[in-house]
Motif scaffolding. Structure first.
Motif, PDB file in Angstrom:
ATOM      1  N   VAL A 180     -40.256 -42.953 -47.367  1.00  0.00           N
ATOM      2  CA  VAL A 180     -40.027 -43.061 -46.067  1.00  0.00           C
ATOM      3  C   VAL A 180     -40.840 -44.345 -45.489  1.00  0.00           C
ATOM      4  CG1 VAL A 180     -41.650 -41.432 -45.150  1.00  0.00           C
ATOM      5  CG2 VAL A 180     -39.801 -42.341 -43.749  1.00  0.00           C
ATOM      6  N   SER A 181     -40.489 -45.261 -44.644  1.00  0.00           N
ATOM      7  CA  SER A 181     -41.263 -46.569 -44.274  1.00  0.00           C
ATOM      8  C   SER A 181     -42.282 -45.937 -43.404  1.00  0.00           C
ATOM      9  CB  SER A 181     -40.372 -47.365 -43.723  1.00  0.00           C
ATOM     10  OG  SER A 181     -39.539 -46.838 -42.442  1.00  0.00           O
ATOM     11  N   VAL A 182     -43.355 -46.774 -42.909  1.00  0.00           N
ATOM     12  CA  VAL A 182     -44.384 -46.323 -42.304  1.00  0.00           C
ATOM     13  C   VAL A 182     -43.688 -46.308 -40.830  1.00  0.00           C
ATOM     14  CG1 VAL A 182     -46.682 -47.102 -41.459  1.00  0.00           C
ATOM     15  CG2 VAL A 182     -46.013 -47.590 -43.578  1.00  0.00           C
ATOM     16  N   GLU A 183     -43.119 -47.111 -40.196  1.00  0.00           N
ATOM     17  CA  GLU A 183     -42.448 -47.334 -38.770  1.00  0.00           C
ATOM     18  C   GLU A 183     -41.767 -46.118 -38.716  1.00  0.00           C
ATOM     19  OE1 GLU A 183     -42.128 -49.676 -41.098  1.00  0.00           O
ATOM     20  OE2 GLU A 183     -43.399 -51.281 -40.467  1.00  0.00           O
ATOM     21  N   GLU A 184     -40.744 -45.547 -39.610  1.00  0.00           N
ATOM     22  CA  GLU A 184     -40.045 -44.373 -39.598  1.00  0.00           C
ATOM     23  C   GLU A 184     -40.882 -43.049 -39.401  1.00  0.00           C
ATOM     24  OE1 GLU A 184     -36.054 -42.129 -41.421  1.00  0.00           O
ATOM     25  OE2 GLU A 184     -37.002 -44.174 -42.164  1.00  0.00           O
ATOM     26  N   ALA A 185     -41.913 -42.950 -40.108  1.00  0.00           N
ATOM     27  CA  ALA A 185     -42.985 -41.860 -40.080  1.00  0.00           C
ATOM     28  C   ALA A 185     -43.411 -41.920 -38.866  1.00  0.00           C
ATOM     29  CB  ALA A 185     -43.644 -41.869 -41.369  1.00  0.00           C
ATOM     30  N   ASN A 186     -43.687 -43.018 -38.108  1.00  0.00           N
ATOM     31  CA  ASN A 186     -44.794 -42.872 -36.902  1.00  0.00           C
ATOM     32  C   ASN A 186     -44.092 -42.994 -35.682  1.00  0.00           C
ATOM     33  OD1 ASN A 186     -47.496 -42.663 -38.393  1.00  0.00           O
ATOM     34  ND2 ASN A 186     -47.024 -44.853 -38.654  1.00  0.00           N
ATOM     35  N   GLU A 187     -42.525 -42.930 -35.971  1.00  0.00           N
ATOM     36  CA  GLU A 187     -41.630 -43.358 -34.965  1.00  0.00           C
ATOM     37  C   GLU A 187     -41.779 -42.007 -33.950  1.00  0.00           C
ATOM     38  OE1 GLU A 187     -36.754 -43.935 -33.906  1.00  0.00           O
ATOM     39  OE2 GLU A 187     -37.728 -43.615 -35.958  1.00  0.00           O
ATOM     40  N   GLY A 188     -41.923 -42.275 -32.411  1.00  0.00           N
ATOM     41  CA  GLY A 188     -41.959 -41.225 -31.656  1.00  0.00           C
ATOM     42  C   GLY A 188     -43.381 -40.717 -31.450  1.00  0.00           C
ATOM     43  N   LEU A 189     -44.342 -41.301 -31.966  1.00  0.00           N
ATOM     44  CA  LEU A 189     -45.925 -40.663 -31.903  1.00  0.00           C
ATOM     45  C   LEU A 189     -46.344 -41.787 -30.811  1.00  0.00           C
ATOM     46  CD1 LEU A 189     -46.704 -40.028 -35.425  1.00  0.00           C
ATOM     47  CD2 LEU A 189     -45.855 -38.261 -33.789  1.00  0.00           C
ATOM     48  N   LYS A 190     -47.237 -41.260 -30.133  1.00  0.00           N
ATOM     49  CA  LYS A 190     -48.049 -42.305 -29.283  1.00  0.00           C
ATOM     50  C   LYS A 190     -48.938 -43.080 -29.986  1.00  0.00           C
ATOM     51  CE  LYS A 190     -48.003 -39.063 -25.326  1.00  0.00           C
ATOM     52  NZ  LYS A 190     -48.840 -38.219 -24.479  1.00  0.00           N
ATOM     53  N   GLU A 191     -49.823 -42.518 -30.861  1.00  0.00           N
ATOM     54  CA  GLU A 191     -50.643 -43.203 -31.886  1.00  0.00           C
ATOM     55  C   GLU A 191     -50.075 -43.140 -33.418  1.00  0.00           C
ATOM     56  OE1 GLU A 191     -54.589 -41.876 -31.201  1.00  0.00           O
ATOM     57  OE2 GLU A 191     -54.664 -42.386 -29.136  1.00  0.00           O
ATOM     58  N   PRO A 192     -50.096 -44.141 -34.173  1.00  0.00           N
ATOM     59  CA  PRO A 192     -49.710 -43.970 -35.453  1.00  0.00           C
ATOM     60  C   PRO A 192     -50.646 -43.028 -36.202  1.00  0.00           C
ATOM     61  CG  PRO A 192     -50.189 -46.393 -34.839  1.00  0.00           C
ATOM     62  CD  PRO A 192     -50.801 -45.553 -33.667  1.00  0.00           C
ATOM     63  N   LYS A 193     -50.056 -42.257 -37.078  1.00  0.00           N
ATOM     64  CA  LYS A 193     -50.508 -41.161 -37.786  1.00  0.00           C
ATOM     65  C   LYS A 193     -50.588 -41.307 -39.184  1.00  0.00           C
ATOM     66  CE  LYS A 193     -50.206 -36.062 -38.202  1.00  0.00           C
ATOM     67  NZ  LYS A 193     -49.333 -34.675 -37.873  1.00  0.00           N
ATOM     68  N   TYR A 194     -49.357 -41.851 -39.688  1.00  0.00           N
ATOM     69  CA  TYR A 194     -49.393 -42.017 -41.115  1.00  0.00           C
ATOM     70  C   TYR A 194     -49.651 -43.322 -41.565  1.00  0.00           C
ATOM     71  CZ  TYR A 194     -47.010 -37.480 -40.666  1.00  0.00           C
ATOM     72  OH  TYR A 194     -46.523 -36.197 -40.363  1.00  0.00           O
ATOM     73  N   LYS A 195     -50.005 -43.454 -42.776  1.00  0.00           N
ATOM     74  CA  LYS A 195     -50.061 -44.906 -43.554  1.00  0.00           C
ATOM     75  C   LYS A 195     -49.599 -44.790 -44.886  1.00  0.00           C
ATOM     76  CE  LYS A 195     -54.815 -43.826 -45.058  1.00  0.00           C
ATOM     77  NZ  LYS A 195     -54.908 -42.406 -44.389  1.00  0.00           N
ATOM     78  N   VAL A 196     -49.592 -45.891 -45.582  1.00  0.00           N
ATOM     79  CA  VAL A 196     -49.032 -45.953 -46.739  1.00  0.00           C
ATOM     80  C   VAL A 196     -49.707 -44.949 -47.874  1.00  0.00           C
ATOM     81  CG1 VAL A 196     -48.444 -47.676 -48.812  1.00  0.00           C
ATOM     82  CG2 VAL A 196     -48.248 -48.354 -46.407  1.00  0.00           C
ATOM     83  N   GLY A 197     -48.955 -44.375 -48.494  1.00  0.00           N
ATOM     84  CA  GLY A 197     -49.394 -43.226 -49.443  1.00  0.00           C
ATOM     85  C   GLY A 197     -49.510 -41.848 -48.836  1.00  0.00           C
ATOM     86  N   ASP A 198     -49.382 -41.663 -47.616  1.00  0.00           N
ATOM     87  CA  ASP A 198     -49.330 -40.335 -47.108  1.00  0.00           C
ATOM     88  C   ASP A 198     -48.042 -39.586 -47.425  1.00  0.00           C
ATOM     89  OD1 ASP A 198     -52.046 -40.918 -46.242  1.00  0.00           O
ATOM     90  OD2 ASP A 198     -51.473 -41.085 -44.224  1.00  0.00           O
TER      91      ASP A 198
END
Length: 574
Positions: free
Chosen positions: A88-106
């Motif tokens: 899954v991409s970083v943008e899709e994983a953090n979609e809908g979150l106020k602050e970015p939570k996931y980064k590459v490798g999570d």
């Protein structure tokens, strides 16, 4: 209101079912939960339909029974995505979150609510759970029975025919083939049977066939089974007084058991046979219920190979032996009529003797040995050598034991005499503080005369010495007598005091020639005295004595007077 003792903490239905299932299968609650989680994961992978390489996670709360199920994807850059089923991409994983939570490798988890579980998924979970539960049960069985390798267990016969006998031992069932039984023995359903656990291997599934559990190899025909029977029936073997050195067995026919004693006062063979053979008979009765009973030969073990081989071929009558220890071969000379006994029925006795000793044995009759002029060591000589070797070994063991005991005592003595060494502690030396002397607080007028006028004080002291009388000092008296001389004089004086007085001796008899005869000087006139008796009285007394015979002092008269007492002194006692 119920009493406090009547209040029982109720478990959730899920936990009650879990506990009941674990008890029935002989597993722990953790093993059952682990099997259920694994079954759920496998079923959900199939449900996703993206392939068996999908990654899912499942966790079941052991207290509440709530289930968390989710698919796991790896977070990567959008340009690097090769499989959207696993990534899954970083943008899709953090979609809908106020602050970015996931980064590459999570890991990005997509939960699956239990309300969305379909009937197909539930059935798949059930089937997988049964398989995983059976596998966990097999693992638990292996853990239990792997600790019983080399032990005797009692089981119940569930099924028996000409080929296989099924026996239940605790939580599993084992199968014994005809080869693992003793001779022609047979069993009925419900019979209690002793079996020897020989090997336990973990369960391994074969192609096209499901695994049936751990492989437990049990037998009744091995040497281990016979050894355990000896340990159960003979307490000298159980406590180690008698040791089984070797066993050779042909189940159902004959066995040879070599024993040795660790106590000189205990006969090894006698302890195994028992009074009237009662002990060995108890063991034989447990070796099958067929028509023919297994025979057991109890022999004495010896460190001397020749003596051990001669004992092993019994009951044959041996004359001597030649042993080749390097090639493990031996020529045994036997009497002509003992050849059949030495070999035994179908050469059983000879094969068991070879198996027991580890030597290849060649039987030679007396006539063959004489014909071929074979030289050999007589049996009596071999027995003598074995006895000497036994005594020598016992002496070496005693010497070794005494040396170890002496070394132990010496070490203890050295340890007790070793001085205690105190740890070195760095001490700081403090320099003494010199205090100034206190000043005098005395006025000059109170000083003594010696301090104020020293000359006058010295003159007064001189006049005082002149007035005093001169005392003569004692002079040292020198003596030439040493301490040893004084001690010697004291000892001589002591001996004189304690020495008994000399006995007086009779004076020497003086002859008449030694006496100087001088003319007698005229006697001085006697002093007139008053007579005691008158002349008439004296004549009367003399006549009276003569009449009574008082003056008859001849030797014959004296002997007559003591004749009545002589009988007390004569040797004859007359």
């Amino acid at each position: 209101m119920p009493r406090k003792s009547q209040i029982v903490e109720e478990r959730p239905p899920f936990l009650e079912s879990l506990h009941a299932l674990s008890e029935s299968k002989g597993l722990s609650d953790e093993d059952v939960l682990s099997a259920l989680e694994d079954a759920t994961c496998r079923a959900y992978v199939k449900e996703l339909g993206g392939g068996d390489d999908a990654v899912v996670t499942c966790h079941i709360d052991p207290e509440t029974g709530s289930v968390y199920l989710a698919q796991v994807k790896k977070v990567t850059e959008e340009d690097d995505i090769t499989d959207d089923f696993l990534q899954v991409s970083v943008e899709e994983a953090n979609e809908g979150l106020k602050e970015p939570k996931y980064k590459v490798g999570d890991d990005f988890e997509i939960p699956c609510p239990m309300s969305q579980v379909t009937a197909v998924l539930a059935k798949a979970i059930k089937n997988n759970f049964r398989a995983r539960l059976a596998e966990a049960e097999r693992v638990a069985l292996y853990r239990v029975y792997k600790d019983h390798i080399g032990e005797m267990m009692v089981g119940t016969v569930e099924k028996s025919d000409d080929k296989i006998t099924s026996i239940s031992i605790g939580r599993t069932t084992i199968e014994l083939t005809r080869k693992e039984l003793i001779g022609d023995e047979y069993f009925r359903i419900g019979d209690q049977v002793k079996v020897y656990i020989q090997e336990v291997r973990p369960a391994q599934s074969t192609e096209g066939k499901p695994s049936r559990g751990p492989q437990i190899e049990a037998t009744r025909s091995s040497e281990g089974f016979l050894k355990r029977l000896f340990e159960e029936e003979i307490h000298e073997i159980y406590d180690g007084t008698v040791v089984i050195k070797a066993i050779a067995r042909k189940a159902g026919i004959r066995s040879k058991v070599a024993v040795a004693s660790n106590n000189e006062d205990v006969d090894a063979t006698g302890a195994c046979i028992g009074q009237g053979g009662n002990r060995i008979q108890k063991i034989v009765q447990q070796l099958g219920n067929g028509k023919s009973k297994e025979k057991i030969d109890i022999i004495n073990y010896s460190d001397n190979p020749g003596m051990f081989i001669l004992e092993a071929v019994r009951p044959a009558k041996t004359l001597g032996i030649n042993v080749d220890e390097e090639d493990k071969e031996a020529d045994v000379i036997i009497e002509d009529d003992s050849l059949k006994v030495a070999k035994g029925s179908r050469d059983i006795n000879l094969s068991l003797a070879q198996k027991l000793t580890g030597y290849t044995i060649h039987l030679i009759t007396e006539s063959e040995a004489n014909e071929d002029q074979i030289e050999y060591t007589p049996t009596e000589e071999v027995a003598k050598q074995a006895e000497e070797q036994k005594k020598r070994k016992a002496q070496e063991e005693l010497t070794k034991k005494m040396a170890e005991e002496s070394a132990k005592r010496l070490a203890e003595a050295k340890k007790a005499e070793a001085p205690k060494v105190e740890p070195l502690v760095e001490k700081t030396v403090e320099e003494p503080v010199v205090k100034p002397a206190p000043k005098a607080a005395v006025a000059p007028e109170s000083f003594p005369e010696e301090a104020t006028n020293p000359a006058a004080a010295a003159l007064a002291e001189l006049n005082k010495k002149k007035e005093e009388p001169v005392k003569e000092e004692p002079q040292d008296v020198k003596t030439t007598t040493t301490l040893s001389d004084l001690e010697k004089e004291l000892e001589e004086a002591k001996e004189k005091k304690t020495k008994p007085a000399a006995k007086s001796k009779r004076p020497r008899k003086i002859t008449e020639e030694e006496v100087k005869r001088e003319p007698a000087s005229p006697a001085k006139p006697a002093v007139p005295t008053m007579p005691v008796y008158t002349d008439e009285e004296l004549s009367e007394i003399e006549e009276e004595d003569i009449h009574n015979g008082d003056f008859d002092d001849t030797e014959d008269d004296i002997e007559d007077d003591f004749s009545e007492y002589d009988r007390y002194y004569d040797d004859d006692g007359k």
